[in-house]
Design an enzyme around this catalytic site. Structure first.
Site, PDB file in Angstrom:
ATOM      1  N   THR A  22       0.802  -1.216   0.000  1.00 53.24           N
ATOM      2  CA  THR A  22       0.000   0.000   0.000  1.00 53.24           C
ATOM      3  C   THR A  22       0.839   1.272   0.000  1.00 53.24           C
ATOM      4  O   THR A  22       1.959   1.281   0.537  1.00 53.24           O
ATOM      5  CB  THR A  22      -0.890   0.006   1.265  1.00 53.24           C
ATOM      6  OG1 THR A  22      -1.497   1.293   1.405  1.00 53.24           O
ATOM      7  CG2 THR A  22      -0.108  -0.267   2.537  1.00 53.24           C
TER       8      THR A  22
ATOM      9  N   TYR B  38      -2.033   0.293   9.805  1.00 49.36           N
ATOM     10  CA  TYR B  38      -2.220  -0.450   8.551  1.00 49.36           C
ATOM     11  C   TYR B  38      -0.955  -0.380   7.701  1.00 49.36           C
ATOM     12  O   TYR B  38      -0.410  -1.413   7.274  1.00 49.36           O
ATOM     13  CB  TYR B  38      -3.423   0.137   7.789  1.00 49.36           C
ATOM     14  CG  TYR B  38      -3.531  -0.350   6.378  1.00 49.36           C
ATOM     15  CD1 TYR B  38      -3.706  -1.704   6.106  1.00 49.36           C
ATOM     16  CD2 TYR B  38      -3.436   0.528   5.300  1.00 49.36           C
ATOM     17  CE1 TYR B  38      -3.779  -2.164   4.802  1.00 49.36           C
ATOM     18  CE2 TYR B  38      -3.518   0.088   4.003  1.00 49.36           C
ATOM     19  CZ  TYR B  38      -3.685  -1.266   3.757  1.00 49.36           C
ATOM     20  OH  TYR B  38      -3.751  -1.713   2.466  1.00 49.36           O
TER      21      TYR B  38
HETATM   22  N1  UFG Z   1     -12.578  10.805   2.726  1.00 48.59           N
HETATM   23  C1  UFG Z   1     -13.538  11.738   3.044  1.00 48.59           C
HETATM   24  N2  UFG Z   1     -14.795  11.291   3.317  1.00 48.59           N
HETATM   25  C2  UFG Z   1     -15.143   9.969   3.281  1.00 48.59           C
HETATM   26  C3  UFG Z   1     -14.152   9.027   2.966  1.00 48.59           C
HETATM   27  C4  UFG Z   1     -12.875   9.479   2.704  1.00 48.59           C
HETATM   28  O1  UFG Z   1     -13.282  12.939   3.072  1.00 48.59           O
HETATM   29  O2  UFG Z   1     -16.306   9.642   3.569  1.00 48.59           O
HETATM   30  C5  UFG Z   1     -11.222  11.280   2.422  1.00 48.59           C
HETATM   31  C6  UFG Z   1     -10.175  10.719   3.391  1.00 48.59           C
HETATM   32  O3  UFG Z   1     -10.063  11.510   4.527  1.00 48.59           O
HETATM   33  C7  UFG Z   1      -8.949  10.710   2.509  1.00 48.59           C
HETATM   34  C8  UFG Z   1      -9.491  10.474   1.095  1.00 48.59           C
HETATM   35  O4  UFG Z   1     -10.865  10.793   1.160  1.00 48.59           O
HETATM   36  O5  UFG Z   1      -8.345  11.959   2.546  1.00 48.59           O
HETATM   37  C9  UFG Z   1      -9.357   9.049   0.656  1.00 48.59           C
HETATM   38  O6  UFG Z   1      -9.826   8.207   1.713  1.00 48.59           O
HETATM   39  P1  UFG Z   1     -10.125   6.651   1.519  1.00 48.59           P
HETATM   40  O7  UFG Z   1     -10.695   6.156   2.801  1.00 48.59           O
HETATM   41  O8  UFG Z   1     -10.914   6.453   0.273  1.00 48.59           O
HETATM   42  O9  UFG Z   1      -8.705   6.023   1.229  1.00 48.59           O
HETATM   43  P2  UFG Z   1      -7.318   6.195   2.017  1.00 48.59           P
HETATM   44  O10 UFG Z   1      -6.503   7.201   1.241  1.00 48.59           O
HETATM   45  O11 UFG Z   1      -7.499   6.424   3.462  1.00 48.59           O
HETATM   46  O12 UFG Z   1      -6.717   4.753   1.876  1.00 48.59           O
HETATM   47  C10 UFG Z   1      -6.680   4.078   0.632  1.00 48.59           C
HETATM   48  C11 UFG Z   1      -6.507   2.615   0.892  1.00 48.59           C
HETATM   49  C12 UFG Z   1      -5.173   2.369   1.497  1.00 48.59           C
HETATM   50  C13 UFG Z   1      -4.082   3.000   0.691  1.00 48.59           C
HETATM   51  C14 UFG Z   1      -4.349   4.429   0.444  1.00 48.59           C
HETATM   52  C15 UFG Z   1      -3.274   4.917  -0.464  1.00 48.59           C
HETATM   53  O13 UFG Z   1      -7.537   2.126   1.727  1.00 48.59           O
HETATM   54  O14 UFG Z   1      -4.970   0.993   1.494  1.00 48.59           O
HETATM   55  O15 UFG Z   1      -5.630   4.565  -0.143  1.00 48.59           O
HETATM   56  O16 UFG Z   1      -3.474   6.175  -0.969  1.00 48.59           O
HETATM   57  F1  UFG Z   1      -2.920   2.944   1.368  1.00 48.59           F
END
Ligand code: UFG
Length: 325
Positions: free
Chosen positions: A117, A141
């Site tokens: 990741t 994670y």
């Molecule tokens: N976000 C919101 N509202 C939501 C959901 C997410 O504002 O309801 C924001 C989060 O704060 C973040 C962005 O959107 O800034 C992306 O969030 P995600 O939960 O979609 O994904 P993450 O970036 O947290 O994590 C994902 C994968 C990880 C990976 C990462 C790499 O789950 O495994 O992308 O960029 F490491």
């Protein structure tokens, strides 16, 4: 190739299985169906229902099927959940890899493709992120996946194995067939694009943007979104790479960064539907910007981005409108 895909009924695993089968390989799936769906398992793959940490079951699968390559997709992968349950994340992700490698060693299975990741980089110092850049995960994670990477490299070195490690950026979208897509078995979705699409479809009242005070173009977090089919095809390339006795670690992203606000506005433009939303405080464990360089995967594996953000949004929307499971 004769490939075992752990987590092959889950979101990324099922798309990987589809691409392996389209490319003519024999595929076996090991999935306990805790988050994966039986319906997500391709009908031409052989499904073993069970736990990835069950050594006896691994012995049986390796013995019965003459597997040459393992694609290890089963893992716990929700950033905020890992902040609440770090022990569970290390136990499941790192111990799970140790058990798998031990079984591969017993059966002389030489090739492994591993789902890692972008979270291993933590808050990156350079954008776009290169594979050799500094790694300091800011959530359990990412830390658990970085530990898995070290373990795989050490085992490959000690036991003559080949590995491809893929660091995924933000994976979204669904297969063009309409047969598979991201589903959470009744649990709440947490990833941004499906959450935004659900809000657009009226399946939730609104979506919340987690923080608009980051040091980015509009204050919201910037991420690199990659279509799941492009990512799945990379796994076929990765497996072939190990099959040629080669190893490597690769970012899988698109090189393009979009802020959370841009994802909302782009979804509204592509679908012509308003996305009700509000802005709330930051979520724990979120780095401000994650954008990948994918030059290494392009150069060494022949990886290509074939689907842009519009295709990601449209395909997830189509899947969610006609969800099969
Ligand atoms: N976000 C919101 N509202 C939501 C959901 C997410 O504002 O309801 C924001 C989060 O704060 C973040 C962005 O959107 O800034 C992306 O969030 P995600 O939960 O979609 O994904 P993450 O970036 O947290 O994590 C994902 C994968 C990880 C990976 C990462 C790499 O789950 O495994 O992308 O960029 F490491």
């Amino acid at each position: 190739m004769r490939v075992l895909v752990t987590g092959g009924s889950g979101y990324i695993g099922s798309h990987t299985v589809y691409e392996l089968i389209r490319d003519g390989h024999q595929v076996f799936i090991l999935d306990n169906l805790s988050t994966g769906n039986k319906e997500g398992a391709h009908k031409d793959a052989i499904l073993y229902k069970g736990d990835q940490q069950d050594s006896e079951l691994l012995d049986k699968i390796f013995k019965e099927n003459n597997i040459d390559t393992v694609i290890h997709c089963s893992a716990k992968l929700i950033v905020p959940e890992s902040v609440e349950k770090p022990i569970t994340y290390f136990e499941n992700n790192v111990h799970g890899v140790a058990i798998l490698l031990e079984a591969m060693k017993r059966h002389n299975v030489k090739n492994i493709v591993f789902s890692s990741t972008a979270a291993v980089y933590g808050e990156p110092k350079n954008i776009p992120i290169m594979e050799d850049d500094y790694k300091e995960p800011i959530n359990p994670y990412g830390a658990s996946k970085l530990s898995c990477e070290w373990l795989i490299k050490a085992a490959a070195n000690a036991h003559g194995m080949n590995y491809v490690i893929f660091r995924y950026f933000n994976v979204a979208g669904a297969d063009a067939s309409g047969e598979i897509g991201q589903s959470t078995k009744g649990r709440k979705l947490t990833h941004l694009i499906p959450v935004v699409i659900e809000a657009a479809l009226g399946l939730r009242d609104k979506m919340s943007i987690f923080g608009d005070d980051y040091d980015t173009k509009d204050g919201t977090c910037v991420r690199d979104y990659i279509h799941v089919t492009d990512l799945a095809k990379a796994h076929v390339l990765g497996a072939k790479h190990t099959f040629k006795n080669k190893s490597g670690t690769f970012n899988l992203g698109s090189k393009n960064g979009y802020s959370v606000k841009e994802i909302v506005s782009e979804t509204e433009r592509v679908l012509g539907i308003k996305v009700p939303h509000d802005i709330v405080k930051r979520r724990d464990g979120d780095p401000s910007t994650l954008v990948a360089s994918n030059d290494k995967a392009a150069k060494i594996l022949g990886f290509k981005i074939e689907n842009n953000l519009e295709k990601i949004i449209k395909s997830d929307y189509e899947w969610r409108r006609n969800k099969k499971f």
